[in-house]
Scaffold this motif. Sequence first.
Motif, short mmCIF file in Angstrom:
data_model
loop_
_atom_site.label_atom_id
_atom_site.label_comp_id
_atom_site.label_asym_id
_atom_site.label_seq_id
_atom_site.Cartn_x
_atom_site.Cartn_y
_atom_site.Cartn_z
N PHE A 175 0.69 -1.35 -0.14
CA PHE A 175 0.01 0.07 -0.10
C PHE A 175 0.96 1.26 -0.01
O PHE A 175 1.62 1.50 0.88
CB PHE A 175 -0.93 0.22 1.15
CG PHE A 175 -1.84 -1.10 1.46
CD1 PHE A 175 -3.25 -0.73 0.52
CD2 PHE A 175 -1.79 -2.08 2.04
CE1 PHE A 175 -4.25 -1.72 0.69
CE2 PHE A 175 -2.99 -3.08 2.21
CZ PHE A 175 -4.03 -2.65 1.31
N PHE A 176 0.71 2.02 -0.97
CA PHE A 176 1.59 3.21 -1.18
C PHE A 176 0.83 4.42 -0.57
O PHE A 176 -0.42 4.62 -0.74
CB PHE A 176 2.08 3.64 -2.48
CG PHE A 176 3.09 2.58 -3.12
CD1 PHE A 176 4.36 3.05 -2.76
CD2 PHE A 176 2.49 1.35 -3.58
CE1 PHE A 176 5.23 1.78 -3.36
CE2 PHE A 176 3.68 0.46 -3.94
CZ PHE A 176 4.96 0.85 -3.70
N VAL A 177 1.39 5.24 0.13
CA VAL A 177 0.82 6.64 0.64
C VAL A 177 0.73 7.69 -0.15
O VAL A 177 1.81 8.04 -1.00
CB VAL A 177 1.19 6.89 2.00
CG1 VAL A 177 1.02 8.32 2.59
CG2 VAL A 177 0.99 5.70 2.91
N GLN A 178 -0.21 8.54 -0.38
CA GLN A 178 -0.13 9.57 -1.44
C GLN A 178 0.82 10.77 -0.79
O GLN A 178 0.74 10.91 0.43
CB GLN A 178 -1.68 10.01 -1.41
CG GLN A 178 -2.51 9.41 -2.45
CD GLN A 178 -3.83 10.21 -2.45
OE1 GLN A 178 -4.13 11.45 -2.25
NE2 GLN A 178 -4.64 9.51 -3.09
N ALA A 179 1.47 11.15 -1.95
CA ALA A 179 2.27 12.19 -1.63
C ALA A 179 1.51 13.63 -1.61
O ALA A 179 0.42 13.44 -1.79
CB ALA A 179 3.48 12.43 -2.67
N PRO A 180 2.24 14.70 -0.74
CA PRO A 180 1.52 16.05 -0.95
C PRO A 180 0.64 16.26 -2.05
O PRO A 180 -0.55 16.82 -2.24
CB PRO A 180 2.45 17.09 -0.50
CG PRO A 180 3.54 16.19 0.14
CD PRO A 180 3.31 14.85 -0.37
N ASP A 181 1.54 15.97 -3.43
CA ASP A 181 0.81 16.33 -4.36
C ASP A 181 -0.22 15.23 -5.36
O ASP A 181 -0.56 15.31 -6.37
CB ASP A 181 2.09 16.58 -5.68
CG ASP A 181 2.90 15.36 -6.03
OD1 ASP A 181 2.26 14.29 -5.28
OD2 ASP A 181 3.47 15.43 -6.86
N LYS B 546 -3.96 9.51 2.89
CA LYS B 546 -4.49 8.72 1.99
C LYS B 546 -3.51 7.78 1.07
O LYS B 546 -2.51 7.93 0.97
CB LYS B 546 -5.43 9.81 1.03
CG LYS B 546 -6.33 10.45 1.47
CD LYS B 546 -7.16 11.30 0.60
CE LYS B 546 -7.86 12.10 1.21
NZ LYS B 546 -7.43 12.95 2.50
N LEU B 547 -4.31 6.61 0.75
CA LEU B 547 -3.42 5.54 -0.10
C LEU B 547 -3.73 5.71 -1.47
O LEU B 547 -4.70 6.28 -1.97
CB LEU B 547 -3.92 4.20 0.41
CG LEU B 547 -3.90 3.68 1.69
CD1 LEU B 547 -4.54 2.30 2.17
CD2 LEU B 547 -2.39 4.03 2.25
N ASP B 594 1.40 19.21 10.11
CA ASP B 594 1.10 20.51 9.60
C ASP B 594 1.71 20.76 8.01
O ASP B 594 0.96 20.91 6.99
CB ASP B 594 1.09 21.50 10.45
CG ASP B 594 0.58 21.73 11.61
OD1 ASP B 594 -0.78 20.83 11.54
OD2 ASP B 594 0.64 21.75 12.76
N GLU B 595 3.04 20.33 8.24
CA GLU B 595 3.80 20.48 6.78
C GLU B 595 4.13 19.15 6.27
O GLU B 595 4.79 18.25 6.89
CB GLU B 595 5.25 21.35 7.21
CG GLU B 595 5.71 21.82 6.06
CD GLU B 595 7.20 22.53 6.21
OE1 GLU B 595 8.02 22.21 5.54
OE2 GLU B 595 7.39 22.82 7.59
N LEU B 596 3.49 18.85 5.01
CA LEU B 596 3.70 17.76 4.34
C LEU B 596 4.89 17.69 3.61
O LEU B 596 5.30 18.66 2.85
CB LEU B 596 2.51 17.37 3.49
CG LEU B 596 1.12 17.17 4.34
CD1 LEU B 596 0.06 17.22 3.40
CD2 LEU B 596 1.01 16.12 5.28
N THR B 597 5.83 16.55 3.67
CA THR B 597 6.94 16.63 2.88
C THR B 597 7.21 15.13 2.23
O THR B 597 6.30 14.23 2.57
CB THR B 597 8.40 16.64 3.86
OG1 THR B 597 8.19 15.79 4.87
CG2 THR B 597 8.27 18.16 4.46
#
Lengths: 373, 833
Positions: A175-181, B546-547, B594-597
Amino acid sequence: MSAPNKSYDPVEVEALKPEVVEQARDEAVAAFAAASTLDELKQAKVAHTGDRSALSLANREIGALPPHAKAAAGKLIGQARGAVNQALAKRQVELEAERDARVLVEEAVDVTLPYDRAPRGARHPLTTLAERIEDTFVAMGYQVAEGPEVEAEWLNFDALNLGPDHPARSMQDTFFVQAPDGSADSGVVLRTQTSPVQARTLLDREPPVYVVCPGRVYRTDELDATHTPVFRQVEGLAVDEGITFADLKGTIEVLVEKLIGGGLELRWRPSYFPFTEPSAEIDLQCFVCRGESVGNPDRPCRTCSSEGWIELGGCGVVNPRVLVACGVDPNRYSGFAFGLGLERILMNRHNVADMRDMVEGDVRFTLPFGMEI
Amino acid sequence: MRVPLSWLREYVDLPAGETGRDVAERLVRAGLEVETVEQLGGDLKGPLVVGEVLSIEELTGFKKPIRHCFVNVGDANGTGEPQEIVCGATNFAVGDKVVVVLPGAVLPGPFPISARQTYGQTSAGMICSARELGMGDDHDGIIVLPPEFEPGTDAIELLQLVDEVLDIAVTPDRGYCLSLRGVAREAAAAYGLPLADPALLDVPPANSFGYLVKVADPAGCDRFVARTVVGVDPTAKSPIWLQRRLQKAGIRPISLTVDITNYVMLEVGQPLHAYDKQRVEGPITVRRAEQGETLTTLDGVKRTLSAEDLLICDNSGPIGLAGVMGGASTEILDPAAGPGTTEVIIEAAHFDAVAIARAAKRHKLPSEASKRFERGVDPEAARAAAQRAVDLLVLIAGGTAEAGVTDIAAPHPVRTITIAADLPDRVAGTAYGRETVTRRLQEIGCSVAGADILEVTPPTWRPDLTDPYDLAEEVIRLEGYDNVPARMPNVPPGKGLTEAQRTHRRIGVALAGAGYVEVNNYPFLGESAFEALGLEPEDRRRRTVKLVNPLNDEEPALRTTLLPGLLGALRRNVGRGNTDLAIYETGTVFLPKDELTVAPRPAVDHRPSNEELAELDAALPDQPRRVAVALAGERLPSGWWGQGAQAFWADAVEAARTVARAAGVELTVRQGQQAPWHPGRCAELLVAGTDRVVGHAGELHPRVVKALGLPARTSAMEVDIDLLTADGAEKVNGPAVSGFPVATQDVALIVDAAVPAADVEAALRSGAGELLEAIRLFDVFTGEQVGEGRKSLAYALRFRAADRTLTAEEATAAREAAVAEAVARTGAVLRGA
Ligand SMILES: [Zn+2]
């Protein structure tokens, strides 16, 4: 009452005649024996030992006797009263015992009545199974290490000698987690094994390291009778000077004996894991059929599917590349690692037929396991 | 990899009595994962013979076509007379050779055959399909044999129906075992027998007049062998032995040329590709794709290529996705659909494993070829494989091998590994000795030189052998893991469980002891869960991790609260008739920072710096550990002993206190407002003496109860264990237990209904001073006597001094001081005063 009379002969006082005293005594003793209840005994007591009783009255006569006669009369009355009191006490005890016995009979209850007033609770068998394994290792001197379930890909894969193009990486359905984008390039996954905890431990402390890492892990399997996308592992890691495959074998043998019992054969099959070399799968002789179901259609075995062996888990000598990535000098240290799937052990150890029962949270499944396993 | 035992025996002279299971056991101990041993034709019993169809009468009046046939089965039926058979298939004609099963035989199933009446005719046997014979289930039609077989010939032998097939799950490091050649090598080593290597063939040397090939990307393609065969009979069929071997190995026979390439791939492990030479325009080029180029692959899918894709091209453009799948434009043509292919180019190439793996992944095209290239193919087998295919085309299809031999090879440095001869001893913890080490390495194809320090050159089919530990593993596995001794390491004294681990266990034990049953739920959820809980749009719990690839598109996120899963489990239990429920769960929730990296991917040849490690952790969400309970139905059952009690909000609050006690922390409770709880029945839980809210408890909001289909008055609690235990447990000082008598005084106070009982109690405690030993609220009363909007709280106060017997005056004075404080702080009025 008459005044003291020095010439007075006690024999001449009617109430102090020995036969009269003895009669009064005998009447009292008889009355007590005849009392069938504590109330009757109380009445008999008043009648035969009270102020107006024959012996009390006789006793009073003693005062009027001449000094030389007092002693004999006193002795006579005293003996009679002693006998009467003794009989009274004896009867009192008897009647009280009778009463007590009667009351206790009346107070009897049906002790087989069911009583579930206090609600019963239970811990999940996977939790207690993990604890049992942890305790086995803690007793050997290991520590329990934990880590995050959402984990950096680097720790879940790269540090464990699973580079981006490693074929084994696609074997594990991650399961991969979504990046900020919103893309998949977050560098973050749901851990597919608890091995990243081992890597974290090595990054954190200097050897010697002896840890067990229990925890939930994730693979993209659909839930069915033998698969669940979320399951539990316990992995172990030993890194020290001079650790060998032989140490791994001894350790696993001890674990199996504590967990399942002795006298069962283990089969060590060469296998492949990127993070260990050599690698092995450990099979445990089926403890139900002890292998007798193999090739024997008349005696099928559900526990081992008539294979004779039950897969216990994977293990091996830690690949030196893992040590390097975690900053451990492979020329000085070596290690072993193993991983066990708890669901499978629970299924085998406790004859659980369907893995879904472990995840659906039906209290009827969990209650019988109680607080320990 | 499916390995027919009969085929394997061609390369290793296994003892005649060895069964598939015996061989499997040996291979398993050598490290091949033999998953099953399939018994082909295990329950098959003849007579099963070749028949010649003499006559066909089409019966009419039935729902489907039915044929009444007479078949010559030679003397197999004992009489020599034609056999009368009714058949439902139509793909055969008079004169065809077919497979006939006679009465008394048993087909796989088991399915005994006897003569019977059907469709008004006698049917003494069956004309068989491949499926009925257990040969494969790709088509239902009956088998039409080549014409050369005599009627009455035993078809069990002819069709090789009895065999054993080992199904081996090949681990990524053993790509060479995706071939008969590789498995045979392992079997030979396991039995100590010689191997007849199918790749040992006479191959003519490369020359300059082979088909013109240019390799523009030697890193992606370090070997390209091309051979051409002309004059191929396009109507030639694969012989039965070839088809049967493919079928047993799990590959469907298609056409002779394709079957041959597949056969050779299975045999030596080299994927081959066959092009229709007349459809290839000009020289073949191997290069990377240009962005936006397209290729229609054999499966008919038009694919847009990525610049990383390695291609086989001709003058027209791409004609194949190298090592993955060929293109449609140069495909071998089926003679049934026009003129078939008569000239063939055989490609036997070696491609970069990573390039192929990525292409297969990118185009979602895992093929037999890509599977092998990914795991490593022997580059030195390419010439032999091409030769083998050429030989078979010549032999079976009547073709002519052209003299040109193309063989482009990028220079390969010789890989030599230096290994201390005692490394296997040190890894295993036993003593093999140098001679054993050398012999075992030679057995797997290595050349070995040296004494204490060995110089080892691994064979070309073992690209997985790259460092000394790889070699040590080979020695240890071939010597047998069972022969490694077992001993215990010298573990230094341990520190036991950490405080946090002990606390987590205590919490579980305490809740279970209080009658809660543990459940474990998946952490996946979706928006609908938050809707059901009635969370405000800006509620922080809606910010989730989210996945990319959730199991269920409706549940793409990870939980930020344990409640959805727990309440789901509660409802599931209710649905199954478990009505009186108290359940709990402990586990992590996932709270985005708070800050997504994005997490970096440091190098693996040294320890990452602490900064890099901190960056890894910074990219992860916070993952605190929580505990939650949910209750419904009776908390205390009614019974012959009297009335029980329904689960209600106070049980949920008490569960929080149970958790806190297990953690050694004191909780303060105050009125709260938090979804999904009832706005008037929600307790906010704080660590005593701090402002730190650690959770909430109480009755759920009726709307939530309705939305989730829960029993009325369902109550719940959720507490963050990490927050709760952040300061550690308070150290308890042993109290001085006074032996002097107790003085008990009761007091009833009337306050506004809105005044929290906790405030009144706090005031009483504070006013009563140190003589107060305990205070207990024993009654709460509302009604006319106390007035509208008011409530009466009745307390029992226990006073005791450490050093004397209290006088009645002292106790009363303390009580009055307590009341005075309550009056001052909460506006209480002493009842009855
Ligand atoms: Zn068994």
